[in-house]
Design a protein around this motif. Structure first.
Motif, PDB file in Angstrom:
ATOM      1  N   THR A   6      -2.792   2.518  -7.295  1.00  0.00           N
ATOM      2  CA  THR A   6      -4.116   3.029  -7.636  1.00  0.00           C
ATOM      3  C   THR A   6      -4.062   4.343  -8.409  1.00  0.00           C
ATOM      4  O   THR A   6      -4.803   4.545  -9.363  1.00  0.00           O
ATOM      5  CB  THR A   6      -4.933   3.243  -6.343  1.00  0.00           C
TER       6      THR A   6
ATOM      7  N   PRO B 178       0.826  -1.207   0.000  1.00  0.00           N
ATOM      8  CA  PRO B 178       0.000   0.000   0.000  1.00  0.00           C
ATOM      9  C   PRO B 178       0.863   1.261   0.000  1.00  0.00           C
ATOM     10  O   PRO B 178       1.888   1.309   0.680  1.00  0.00           O
ATOM     11  CB  PRO B 178      -0.777  -0.109   1.310  1.00  0.00           C
ATOM     12  N   GLY B 179       0.456   2.231  -0.780  1.00  0.00           N
ATOM     13  CA  GLY B 179       1.184   3.491  -0.819  1.00  0.00           C
ATOM     14  C   GLY B 179       2.261   3.518  -1.885  1.00  0.00           C
ATOM     15  O   GLY B 179       2.928   4.528  -2.073  1.00  0.00           O
ATOM     16  N   SER B 180       2.457   2.399  -2.614  1.00  0.00           N
ATOM     17  CA  SER B 180       3.520   2.408  -3.615  1.00  0.00           C
ATOM     18  C   SER B 180       3.088   3.121  -4.900  1.00  0.00           C
ATOM     19  O   SER B 180       3.908   3.366  -5.765  1.00  0.00           O
ATOM     20  CB  SER B 180       4.008   0.984  -3.897  1.00  0.00           C
TER      21      SER B 180
HETATM   22  P1  ADP Z   1      -1.419   2.261  -3.611  1.00  0.00           P
HETATM   23  O1  ADP Z   1      -2.592   2.119  -4.490  1.00  0.00           O
HETATM   24  O2  ADP Z   1      -0.225   1.502  -4.110  1.00  0.00           O
HETATM   25  O3  ADP Z   1      -1.736   1.920  -2.204  1.00  0.00           O
HETATM   26  P2  ADP Z   1      -1.819   5.085  -4.042  1.00  0.00           P
HETATM   27  O4  ADP Z   1      -1.682   5.263  -5.512  1.00  0.00           O
HETATM   28  O5  ADP Z   1      -3.183   5.024  -3.482  1.00  0.00           O
HETATM   29  O6  ADP Z   1      -0.963   3.801  -3.621  1.00  0.00           O
HETATM   30  O7  ADP Z   1      -1.087   6.259  -3.272  1.00  0.00           O
HETATM   31  C1  ADP Z   1       0.188   6.748  -3.634  1.00  0.00           C
HETATM   32  C2  ADP Z   1       0.537   7.942  -2.772  1.00  0.00           C
HETATM   33  O8  ADP Z   1      -0.328   9.025  -3.045  1.00  0.00           O
HETATM   34  C3  ADP Z   1       0.439   7.671  -1.275  1.00  0.00           C
HETATM   35  O9  ADP Z   1       1.590   8.215  -0.687  1.00  0.00           O
HETATM   36  C4  ADP Z   1      -0.781   8.435  -0.846  1.00  0.00           C
HETATM   37  O10 ADP Z   1      -0.646   8.898   0.466  1.00  0.00           O
HETATM   38  C5  ADP Z   1      -0.836   9.575  -1.841  1.00  0.00           C
HETATM   39  N1  ADP Z   1      -2.223  10.016  -2.035  1.00  0.00           N
HETATM   40  C6  ADP Z   1      -3.212   9.279  -2.583  1.00  0.00           C
HETATM   41  N2  ADP Z   1      -4.378   9.975  -2.585  1.00  0.00           N
HETATM   42  C7  ADP Z   1      -4.105  11.183  -2.041  1.00  0.00           C
HETATM   43  C8  ADP Z   1      -4.879  12.363  -1.772  1.00  0.00           C
HETATM   44  N3  ADP Z   1      -6.188  12.429  -2.071  1.00  0.00           N
HETATM   45  N4  ADP Z   1      -4.246  13.414  -1.194  1.00  0.00           N
HETATM   46  C9  ADP Z   1      -2.938  13.348  -0.876  1.00  0.00           C
HETATM   47  N5  ADP Z   1      -2.162  12.275  -1.099  1.00  0.00           N
HETATM   48  C10 ADP Z   1      -2.719  11.206  -1.688  1.00  0.00           C
END
Ligand code: ADP
Ligand code: MG
Length: 659
Positions: free
Chosen positions: A45, A40-42
């Protein structure tokens, strides 16, 4: 581009997925189906769909890239975030689509975030999903019913649509399972996880909420700066905990930095959801200790939503799960222990930006011997009636030979078929009926779908439409801690002799009479947001009813109208019936003789002989909720097969009727 856009771009380039960009393009170009695993967080999404946009394959032209999410809240937040990242207006090039809410523009939107349930519905109307060029199934490890079914459908569809690209994304080792299922290549995104030190309690905690609050305050008072993430199970628990943490932290002013407690759960209004990304408060004095953020979340924050800056995780070890009760054949949300995989995921949230700590509020022995290895897929623990109806609709006939990711138990399939048969959705030969075909079109449980479709026969489709909308939204009754008496008094206005379904109808009608006024709703302790959602859902369902030429009808006479509504409800909920067992308030379910009670929030003024209920919940004892009085003779009339053959062979019904 704006300076904000450039700042975001800089941050994005630091995400682990960017190190795998070349690998991604190569594997994606050479394969129809690929699997991506990354913690998660990579950046899965938010970034992978944008990579697909820029891959600019010829097949993309004029078609849409879809990215599914199991939850509405993350569907919307991902679409918002990506539209900011791409510097476009949400709802135009980048949009989202969830049940009853579509923020896309046909012809303009090329990247669409949507719930897995929504895509599954679309597959029923267009089994080739022809408007999509690439379908990304995100959070596949969560193993929701809809994502599991979509995996099976897409695996079959891939052969018939060689131009379609499929990406399955997972946050855990489940990726290996998906890789095998699809025989597809796997891209592993290596995160930059920091070590997390795990602590256990010495003794089991009798009250996990109290222990959690105590632990959060202990961290705030004793540990280095860094934000805290606490996992609790549901809205009420989370709101109460936030209030209490905030209150207690306010008692030690000036000793520690300012603390902000922010709730996070699915039904949270979207403006408030964004608060989780706000930075913590500044120190009270220039050299004082920095502020600290406490996020109190359901398991949304486990893998779906990553909040940067978390250093401490508090994990009581519970979550709410949708569970099927074979005894009474009803789904309900239950607080259950998490799995080891979940516990590890939760701990991992503490190590995203730097080394962190995880406080587990259970003993190490319990972790080792009591927690299951992994969570049970929803497919294996839920009622399958809706799913099976959907599969029939897309033409799947042989459920046993269907290419399941994990095959459900044969008896679970049998029970689903039995319910659908009693509802009249499939005939005794197992073919979808005309009624079943229309029922499958509505994004509702088969029982409620049935009631809606047959309601014109009772001349009360207008009212049933409202009730269906009100049953599709979260709880509308507000009960703020410091206004409980007033809120209960406001609610008492809606108690009546017929039941809670009528109360929901009356609440909605009053809301409409008051011009959908927010302050009217709030002063009557009703959630304006939930009512507005019910209003949207009603419009959407109404539009669908028009399409299938289901007439909107209402009876002028109030008494007759009310009777008709209760009779119509029997046509769908005849399996969710209980009768009065004694004068102490005990009820007995007809299906399995389970002793239950009316939930304390039930608004029935009397204790009728026979009731139907919408849900069953198990807290300190088993309760039935959203209850309406019915008559035994209606059950015999509207569900004769069920009542003659299945339930009352021993003459119990006749005895009850004589009473
Ligand atoms: P994954 O799907 O691999 O868990 P994400 O693509 O959701 O990763 O998130 C990537 C990064 O973007 C994370 O560090 C997350 O905290 C940041 N992030 C995602 N959505 C938001 C948002 N609405 N506002 C600020 N930061 C965001
Ligand atoms: Mg994600």
């Amino acid at each position: 581009h704006t300076p904000q856009y450039r700042d975001i771009l800089e941050a994005r380039k630091k995400l682990p997925v960017f190190l795998h960009m070349d690998e991604f393009f190569k594997v994606f170009n050479e394969n129809q189906i690929i699997i991506i695993e990354g913690e998660p967080g990579s950046g899965k999404t938010t970034q992978i769909p944008q990579f697909v946009v820029y891959s600019d394959l010829p097949h993309n032209k004029g078609k849409i890239i879809a990215c599914t999410q199991p939850r509405r809240i993350t569907t919307v937040s991902a679409a918002k975030r990506v539209s900011e990242e791409m510097d476009v207006e949400l709802g135009r090039e980048v949009g989202y689509s969830i049940r009853f809410d579509d923020m896309t523009e046909p012809g303009t939107t090329f990247l669409k975030y949507m719930t897995d349930g929504k895509l599954l519905r679309e597959a029923m109307n267009d089994p080739k999903l022809s408007c999509y060029s690439t379908i990304i199934l995100d959070e596949a490890h969560q193993r929701t019913l809809a994502t599991d079914i979509l995996m099976s459908i897409l695996k079959g569809l891939a052969k018939r649509r060689p131009d379609l690209k499929i990406i399955v994304m997972s946050a855990t080792l489940d990726a290996l399972k998906f890789q095998k299922y699809f025989s597809a290549p796997l891209i592993k995104i290596h995160g930059c996880a920091h070590p997390v030190e795990v602590f256990y309690t010495q003794e089991p905690e009798p009250d996990y909420v109290e222990a959690a609050i105590r632990t959060v305050l202990m961290i705030h008072r004793a540990e280095e700066p860094g934000d805290i993430l606490l996992f609790l199970t549901g809205e009420q628990e989370i709101e109460d905990a936030c209030r209490q943490i905030q209150l207690e932290a306010a008692l030690d002013p000036n000793f520690f930095g300012p603390l902000t407690c922010i709730p996070l759960y699915s039904s949270l209004p979207s403006q408030q959801q964004k608060r989780v990304f706000d930075p913590p408060l500044p120190p009270k004095t220039p050299n004082g200790p920095p502020g600290r953020k406490v996020i109190v979340s359901t398991n949304i924050a486990e893998t779906s939503l990553t909040i940067d800056g978390i250093v401490y995780v508090v994990d009581p070890g519970f979550e709410k799960q949708n569970v099927y009760h074979p005894r009474i054949r009803v789904n309900s949300l239950l607080v259950t222990p998490i799995s080891k995989v979940s516990a590890k995921q939760r701990a991992g949230r503490a190590g995203r930006t730097r080394p962190g700590k995880c406080f587990r509020l259970y003993t190490e022995e319990d972790f080792i011997s009591e927690l299951e290895e992994e969570s049970v897929p929803e497919m294996l623990r839920c009622s399958l009636a809706g799913t099976v109806l959907g599969l029939f609709k897309i033409g799947v006939k042989d459920l046993v030979r269907f290419d399941w990711v994990d095959s459900p138990a044969p008896e679970a399939l049998l029970r689903a078929l039995e319910l659908l048969n009693h509802l009249g959705a499939i005939d005794t030969d197992g073919n979808l009926t005309a009624l079943g075909s229309i029922m499958a079109e509505f994004p509702l449980d088969p029982q409620l779908s049935k009631v809606l479709v047959v309601s014109p026969e009772f001349r009360c489709s207008d009212e049933i439409l409202t009730i269906a909308a009100m049953l599709s939204v979260p709880n509308v009754w507000l009960r703020p801690n410091n206004h409980r008496k007033k809120a209960d008094a406001a609610r008492a206005f809606y108690t009546n002799v017929d039941g809670d379904h009528m109360a929901l109808l009356n609440v909605y009608n009053n809301y409409i009479q008051n011009q959908l006024d927010v302050s009217w709703a709030e002063s009557h302790y009703l959630s304006a947001e939930v009512l507005a959602e019910a209003h949207n859902i009603r419009e959407e369902l109404m539009w669908m009813m028009e399409r299938f030429e289901i007439e909107l009808m209402s009876i002028a006479d109030e008494k007759k109208r009310c009777l008709a509504i209760r009779q119509a409800l029997c046509c769908g909920f005849f399996m969710q019936v209980a009768y009065k067992g004694d004068e102490m308030g005990n009820y007995i379910t007809v299906k399995d003789n389970q002793v239950v009670q009316l939930h304390p929030c039930c608004g029935l003024r009397t204790q009728p002989q026979w009731v139907i209920f919408n849900d069953f919940i198990l807290t300190t004892r088993p309760y039935i909720r959203t209850v309406t009085e019915v008559r035994a003779e209606w059950l015999l009339e509207y569900a004769p097969v069920y009542y003659d053959l299945t339930t009352f062979q021993d003459g119990k019904m006749k005895k009850a009727l004589r009473k």
